[in-house]
Motif scaffolding. Structure first.
Motif, PDB file in Angstrom:
ATOM      1  N   ILE A  91       0.861  -1.219   0.061  1.00  0.00           N
ATOM      2  CA  ILE A  91       0.115  -0.073   0.019  1.00  0.00           C
ATOM      3  C   ILE A  91       0.991   1.100  -0.120  1.00  0.00           C
ATOM      4  N   LYS A  92       2.087   1.126   0.559  1.00  0.00           N
ATOM      5  CA  LYS A  92       2.873   2.241   0.757  1.00  0.00           C
ATOM      6  C   LYS A  92       3.484   2.544  -0.652  1.00  0.00           C
ATOM      7  N   ARG A  93       3.938   1.180  -1.335  1.00  0.00           N
ATOM      8  CA  ARG A  93       4.485   1.310  -2.359  1.00  0.00           C
ATOM      9  C   ARG A  93       3.757   2.057  -3.649  1.00  0.00           C
ATOM     10  N   ASN A  94       2.421   1.361  -3.819  1.00  0.00           N
ATOM     11  CA  ASN A  94       1.684   1.623  -4.839  1.00  0.00           C
ATOM     12  C   ASN A  94       0.287   1.755  -4.483  1.00  0.00           C
ATOM     13  N   PRO A  95      -0.158   2.846  -3.975  1.00  0.00           N
ATOM     14  CA  PRO A  95      -1.517   3.214  -3.705  1.00  0.00           C
ATOM     15  C   PRO A  95      -2.153   3.292  -4.724  1.00  0.00           C
ATOM     16  N   ARG A  96      -3.441   2.845  -4.661  1.00  0.00           N
ATOM     17  CA  ARG A  96      -4.575   2.684  -5.735  1.00  0.00           C
ATOM     18  C   ARG A  96      -4.821   4.254  -6.416  1.00  0.00           C
ATOM     19  N   ARG A  97      -5.273   4.977  -5.290  1.00  0.00           N
ATOM     20  CA  ARG A  97      -5.546   6.207  -5.714  1.00  0.00           C
ATOM     21  C   ARG A  97      -5.467   7.218  -4.568  1.00  0.00           C
ATOM     22  N   ARG A  98      -4.715   8.654  -4.932  1.00  0.00           N
ATOM     23  CA  ARG A  98      -4.338   9.355  -3.885  1.00  0.00           C
ATOM     24  C   ARG A  98      -5.696  10.439  -3.632  1.00  0.00           C
ATOM     25  N   VAL A  99      -5.937  10.754  -2.355  1.00  0.00           N
ATOM     26  CA  VAL A  99      -7.002  11.655  -2.342  1.00  0.00           C
ATOM     27  C   VAL A  99      -6.221  13.210  -2.293  1.00  0.00           C
ATOM     28  N   ILE A 100      -6.574  14.031  -3.158  1.00  0.00           N
ATOM     29  CA  ILE A 100      -5.936  15.120  -3.595  1.00  0.00           C
ATOM     30  C   ILE A 100      -6.963  16.378  -2.908  1.00  0.00           C
ATOM     31  N   GLY A 101      -6.416  16.985  -2.206  1.00  0.00           N
ATOM     32  CA  GLY A 101      -7.011  18.068  -1.656  1.00  0.00           C
ATOM     33  C   GLY A 101      -7.849  17.814  -0.343  1.00  0.00           C
ATOM     34  N   ASP A 102      -8.896  18.433  -0.023  1.00  0.00           N
ATOM     35  CA  ASP A 102      -9.677  18.243   0.998  1.00  0.00           C
ATOM     36  C   ASP A 102     -10.981  17.396   0.883  1.00  0.00           C
ATOM     37  N   GLU A 103     -11.817  17.384   2.105  1.00  0.00           N
ATOM     38  CA  GLU A 103     -12.895  16.456   1.780  1.00  0.00           C
ATOM     39  C   GLU A 103     -13.808  17.186   0.904  1.00  0.00           C
ATOM     40  N   ARG A 104     -14.081  18.311   0.786  1.00  0.00           N
ATOM     41  CA  ARG A 104     -14.878  19.138   0.009  1.00  0.00           C
ATOM     42  C   ARG A 104     -14.824  18.828  -1.638  1.00  0.00           C
ATOM     43  N   GLU A 105     -13.610  18.913  -1.947  1.00  0.00           N
ATOM     44  CA  GLU A 105     -13.068  18.517  -3.313  1.00  0.00           C
ATOM     45  C   GLU A 105     -13.388  17.379  -3.646  1.00  0.00           C
ATOM     46  N   GLU A 106     -13.298  16.134  -2.652  1.00  0.00           N
ATOM     47  CA  GLU A 106     -13.415  14.897  -2.887  1.00  0.00           C
ATOM     48  C   GLU A 106     -15.250  14.593  -3.218  1.00  0.00           C
ATOM     49  N   TYR A 107     -15.652  15.482  -2.315  1.00  0.00           N
ATOM     50  CA  TYR A 107     -17.253  15.191  -2.177  1.00  0.00           C
ATOM     51  C   TYR A 107     -17.716  15.710  -3.662  1.00  0.00           C
ATOM     52  N   TYR A 108     -17.133  16.728  -4.198  1.00  0.00           N
ATOM     53  CA  TYR A 108     -17.877  17.443  -5.427  1.00  0.00           C
ATOM     54  C   TYR A 108     -17.340  16.228  -6.725  1.00  0.00           C
ATOM     55  N   ARG A 109     -16.057  15.878  -6.457  1.00  0.00           N
ATOM     56  CA  ARG A 109     -15.577  14.877  -7.477  1.00  0.00           C
ATOM     57  C   ARG A 109     -16.519  13.748  -7.511  1.00  0.00           C
ATOM     58  N   LEU A 110     -17.249  13.076  -6.341  1.00  0.00           N
ATOM     59  CA  LEU A 110     -18.000  11.965  -6.278  1.00  0.00           C
ATOM     60  C   LEU A 110     -19.261  12.439  -6.621  1.00  0.00           C
ATOM     61  N   MET A 111     -19.701  13.505  -6.516  1.00  0.00           N
ATOM     62  CA  MET A 111     -20.945  13.944  -6.962  1.00  0.00           C
ATOM     63  C   MET A 111     -21.224  14.187  -8.317  1.00  0.00           C
ATOM     64  N   ALA A 112     -20.131  14.500  -9.100  1.00  0.00           N
ATOM     65  CA  ALA A 112     -19.964  14.959 -10.565  1.00  0.00           C
ATOM     66  C   ALA A 112     -20.159  13.361 -11.293  1.00  0.00           C
ATOM     67  N   LYS A 113     -19.815  12.230 -10.647  1.00  0.00           N
ATOM     68  CA  LYS A 113     -20.169  11.068 -11.421  1.00  0.00           C
ATOM     69  C   LYS A 113     -21.486  10.822 -11.773  1.00  0.00           C
ATOM     70  N   ASP A 114     -21.805  10.127 -12.827  1.00  0.00           N
ATOM     71  CA  ASP A 114     -23.354   9.761 -13.209  1.00  0.00           C
ATOM     72  C   ASP A 114     -23.471   8.597 -13.109  1.00  0.00           C
ATOM     73  N   LEU A 115     -24.299   8.424 -11.623  1.00  0.00           N
ATOM     74  CA  LEU A 115     -24.673   7.136 -11.123  1.00  0.00           C
ATOM     75  C   LEU A 115     -26.061   6.547 -11.715  1.00  0.00           C
ATOM     76  N   ASP A 116     -26.457   7.241 -12.703  1.00  0.00           N
ATOM     77  CA  ASP A 116     -27.862   6.287 -13.352  1.00  0.00           C
ATOM     78  C   ASP A 116     -27.493   5.560 -14.603  1.00  0.00           C
ATOM     79  N   ASN A 117     -26.367   5.998 -15.142  1.00  0.00           N
ATOM     80  CA  ASN A 117     -25.913   5.069 -16.381  1.00  0.00           C
ATOM     81  C   ASN A 117     -24.623   4.294 -15.936  1.00  0.00           C
ATOM     82  N   TRP A 118     -24.932   2.941 -15.574  1.00  0.00           N
ATOM     83  CA  TRP A 118     -23.671   2.142 -15.276  1.00  0.00           C
ATOM     84  C   TRP A 118     -24.059   0.897 -16.069  1.00  0.00           C
ATOM     85  N   GLU A 119     -22.861   0.058 -16.028  1.00  0.00           N
ATOM     86  CA  GLU A 119     -23.034  -1.352 -16.619  1.00  0.00           C
ATOM     87  C   GLU A 119     -22.142  -2.236 -15.432  1.00  0.00           C
TER      88      GLU A 119
END
Length: 134
Positions: A91-119
């Protein structure tokens, strides 16, 4: 008129009346006079003794489970990708994804995803692992 005796009737002890029957009759007659001593006290004693007997058995069960879970050799940890060959955690060598910024930026990034169209996609299984299909 005949006169009745004042003695209570007791069945004559014969060879057919066993020791268990006699003890049972004595117990039933004394139970009405001393109910806690002959019924309540043995019941409480069995509950307390059972608690003392089952406590080590339960502890042994959880200790065996912990030992089973913790037994991974060095090769298995490398094979599973938990640690790298140099001993550093993956996990220290190869993290999957880093959280950039603070909680608000992460929240808005997740809200921007289209959750209605998925496969729905099936996860790749390891070789020999059942995939759940019949």
């Amino acid at each position: 008129m005949p006169v009745f005796q004042s003695k209570t009737f007791r069945r004559a002890t014969t060879a057919s009346s066993s020791l268990g029957e006699r003890i049972g009759a004595i117990y039933r007659s004394r139970l009405s006079r001393h109910p806690f001593l002959l019924f309540g006290l043995p019941f409480i004693a069995v509950m307390v003794a059972g608690s003392f007997v089952l406590t080590p058995a339960t502890a042994l069960r959880y200790e065996r489970y912990d030992r089973k879970v913790k037994q991974l050799s060095q090769e298995e940890t490398i094979d599973l990708g938990l640690k790298g060959p140099d001993g550093e955690e993956a996990i220290k060598r190869n993290p999957r994804r880093r959280v950039i910024g603070d909680e608000r930026e992460e929240y808005y990034r997740l809200m921007a995803k289209d959750l209605d169209n998925w496969e729905q996609k099936r996860v790749q299984r390891f070789k020999g692992e059942p995939d759940g299909r019949l």
